[in-house]
Design an enzyme around this catalytic site. Structure first.
Site, PDB file in Angstrom:
ATOM      1  CG  ASP A  96     -36.514 -88.886   5.729  1.00  0.00           C
ATOM      2  OD1 ASP A  96     -36.998 -88.274   4.771  1.00  0.00           O
ATOM      3  OD2 ASP A  96     -35.470 -89.579   5.642  1.00  0.00           O
ATOM      4  CG  ASP A 270     -43.345 -90.495   3.697  1.00  0.00           C
ATOM      5  OD1 ASP A 270     -42.466 -91.007   2.969  1.00  0.00           O
ATOM      6  OD2 ASP A 270     -43.452 -89.253   3.874  1.00  0.00           O
ATOM      7  CB  CYS A 308     -66.334 -91.216   3.496  1.00  0.00           C
ATOM      8  SG  CYS A 308     -65.059 -91.210   4.769  1.00  0.00           S
ATOM      9  CB  CYS A 310     -64.339 -90.820   8.259  1.00  0.00           C
ATOM     10  SG  CYS A 310     -64.702 -89.104   7.877  1.00  0.00           S
ATOM     11  CB  CYS A 313     -68.270 -88.698   5.953  1.00  0.00           C
ATOM     12  SG  CYS A 313     -66.949 -87.992   4.960  1.00  0.00           S
ATOM     13  CG  HIS A 339     -62.688 -86.919   4.590  1.00  0.00           C
ATOM     14  ND1 HIS A 339     -63.593 -87.952   4.428  1.00  0.00           N
ATOM     15  CD2 HIS A 339     -62.201 -86.642   3.346  1.00  0.00           C
ATOM     16  CE1 HIS A 339     -63.662 -88.283   3.152  1.00  0.00           C
ATOM     17  NE2 HIS A 339     -62.831 -87.526   2.462  1.00  0.00           N
TER      18      HIS A 339
HETATM   19  C1  LIG Z   1     -42.506 -85.702  -1.652  1.00  0.00           C
HETATM   20  N1  LIG Z   1     -41.520 -86.450  -2.369  1.00  0.00           N
HETATM   21  C2  LIG Z   1     -40.461 -86.997  -1.716  1.00  0.00           C
HETATM   22  N2  LIG Z   1     -39.454 -87.609  -2.356  1.00  0.00           N
HETATM   23  C3  LIG Z   1     -38.572 -87.982  -1.405  1.00  0.00           C
HETATM   24  C4  LIG Z   1     -37.322 -88.601  -1.500  1.00  0.00           C
HETATM   25  C5  LIG Z   1     -36.583 -88.824  -0.331  1.00  0.00           C
HETATM   26  C6  LIG Z   1     -35.245 -89.407  -0.394  1.00  0.00           C
HETATM   27  O1  LIG Z   1     -34.721 -89.745  -1.463  1.00  0.00           O
HETATM   28  N3  LIG Z   1     -34.565 -89.539   0.779  1.00  0.00           N
HETATM   29  C7  LIG Z   1     -35.124 -89.184   1.989  1.00  0.00           C
HETATM   30  N4  LIG Z   1     -34.373 -89.377   3.096  1.00  0.00           N
HETATM   31  N5  LIG Z   1     -36.363 -88.684   2.097  1.00  0.00           N
HETATM   32  C8  LIG Z   1     -37.104 -88.461   0.945  1.00  0.00           C
HETATM   33  C9  LIG Z   1     -38.384 -87.842   1.041  1.00  0.00           C
HETATM   34  C10 LIG Z   1     -39.003 -87.441   2.367  1.00  0.00           C
HETATM   35  C11 LIG Z   1     -40.011 -88.504   2.761  1.00  0.00           C
HETATM   36  N6  LIG Z   1     -40.820 -88.104   3.896  1.00  0.00           N
HETATM   37  C12 LIG Z   1     -39.090 -87.600  -0.154  1.00  0.00           C
HETATM   38  N7  LIG Z   1     -40.288 -86.981  -0.372  1.00  0.00           N
HETATM   39 ZN   LIG Z   2     -64.992 -89.052   5.557  1.00  0.00          ZN
END
Ligand SMILES: CNc1nc2cc3c(=O)[nH]c(N)nc3c(CCN)c2[nH]1
Ligand SMILES: [Zn+2]
Length: 376
Positions: A96, A270, A308, A310, A313, A339
């Site tokens: 990012d 993510d 699960c 894994c 578990c 887990h």
């Molecule tokens: C937890 N919520 C969340 N909303 C995001 C929006 C952006 C976002 O609008 N832009 C960027 N560059 N990263 C974001 C991230 C980080 C992602 N790993 C976000 N994380």
């Molecule tokens: Zn598990």
């Protein structure tokens, strides 16, 4: 035209929803989509060794430009052979760009069209991120997929703020593309902003699509907005995005968010949730979340989740893991993390299979019936 480092192939579309099954070819392996990407902010998915991520089938992990620029510095990582050499991670990596982290971590931030000035949250040193400096950092870190510098506006920002911010993010996308020094082996993804204003989101998609980037993310969500609003925005925005390019929903999510995101056409996700809640002893199970430190598990000699498969578990009891967590034994959070990461990676495997067999909605219903549809 340079051979794009990342190529996306659509394999199958769901007959009832926008869900789709795809394949992302990267310089570090083929990623089956929809995919969940564990977050390894500081070049490590907290408490996990790379071979454990590998045995769980993780194909791609995240790291953060902001953190690695501040410590140890992209020059150190570059000399170690980039992130793959530094971490000894054989799979793919996505970095990012730091915009989001600057606003969630740094102090004394000042954002202008030029870039964002801030002070390091580690030592207070003055720093400056611009599309050009961020591209140089991400080029040095060497991830397979790199994100443009963007501004993630806070939830509830006014329309006029969102318009100004969107113009800046779109201008930064162009500057990132121009400054990107390694387009032949690092894929630059654009980020769609625009808040809850669908006309702004549409404008962002159109302008970013003109840059013909290898993939696009949906930003500005999972920032405190009600889930139904996130799902509504997703439902409108994802289908507008280029069908033949991967769609990455940033910062999402919990099991229900993953299912709702896939249903609306998202390919990549993510989230720090599985690793973060694991560190305070909360685990995902097929019957919902479980707080392992609870007294009722003191003599529960069954696994975290009987359903699960894994290694945790198959090996340890809830009683033992609860003991480790209560005693602050490091193995405890290693086991809950292992887990939880398995749980989300496995959920994505089951989702991919359900799309292949054109029974995604039925799978989603079965999952909710057992999991109990609760907000995360
Ligand atoms: C937890 N919520 C969340 N909303 C995001 C929006 C952006 C976002 O609008 N832009 C960027 N560059 N990263 C974001 C991230 C980080 C992602 N790993 C976000 N994380
Ligand atoms: Zn598990």
């Amino acid at each position: 035209m340079l051979q794009a480092p990342v190529r996306f192939e659509l394999i199958k579309r769901c007959s009832q929803t926008e869900a789709r099954r795809g394949r992302l070819f990267t310089p570090h392996g083929v990623i089956e989509t929809p995919v969940f990407m564990p977050v390894g902010t500081q070049a490590t998915v907290k408490t996990m060794a790379p071979w454990e991520l590998e045995e769980l089938g993780a194909g791609i992990i995240l790291s953060n430009t902001y953190h690695l620029h501040l410590r140890p510095g992209e020059d150190v990582v570059a000399r170690a052979g980039g992130l793959h050499g530094f971490m000894q991670w054989k799979g793919a990596v996505l970095t990012d760009s730091g915009g989001f982290q600057v606003f969630s971590l740094a102090s004394l931030r000042k954002i202008t069209d030029e870039g964002v000035r801030f002070r390091s949250h580690i030592d207070g040193s003055p720093r400056f991120f611009s599309p050009e400096t961020v591209m140089a950092i991400e080029n040095a870190l060497g991830a397979d997929i790199i994100m443009q510098l963007d501004e993630c506006p806070p939830y509830g920002a006014t329309r006029s703020y969102l318009e100004t911010s969107l113009q800046r993010t779109l201008a930064w996308a162009k500057r990132c593309k121009a400054a990107h020094a390694r387009p032949e082996d690092q894929a630059l993804f654009g980020i769609v902003q625009g808040g809850e204003h669908l006309d702004l989101r549409r404008r962002a998609v159109e302008e970013l699509a003109e840059l013909d980037l290898p993939g696009y993310a949906i930003g500005g969500l999972s920032v405190g907005e009600p889930k139904p609003l996130m799902y509504e925005i997703l439902g409108h925005v994802a289908p507008l995005m280029p069908r033949d390019k991967p769609r990455y929903l940033m910062g999402v999510g919990s099991p229900d968010d993953l299912l709702e995101g896939v249903e609306r056409g998202v390919d990549m996700f993510d989230c720090v949730l599985p690793t973060r809640i694991a560190r305070n002893g909360t685990v995902f199970t097929s019957a919902g979340k479980v707080v392992m430190k609870h007294a009722k598990y003191r003599e529960d000699f069954g696994p975290i989740d009987p359903a699960c498969s894994c290694r945790v578990c198959r090996t340890f009891s809830r009683a033992y893991i609860r003991h480790l967590l209560k005693a602050d034994e490091i193995l405890g959070v290693r086991l809950t993390t292992y887990h939880n990461v398995h749980f989300l990676l496995n959920l994505m495997r089951e989702i991919r299979k359900s799309i292949e067999e054109d029974r995604f909605l039925a799978f989603k219903r079965e999952f909710y019936d057992r999991y109990g549809y609760t907000s995360e």
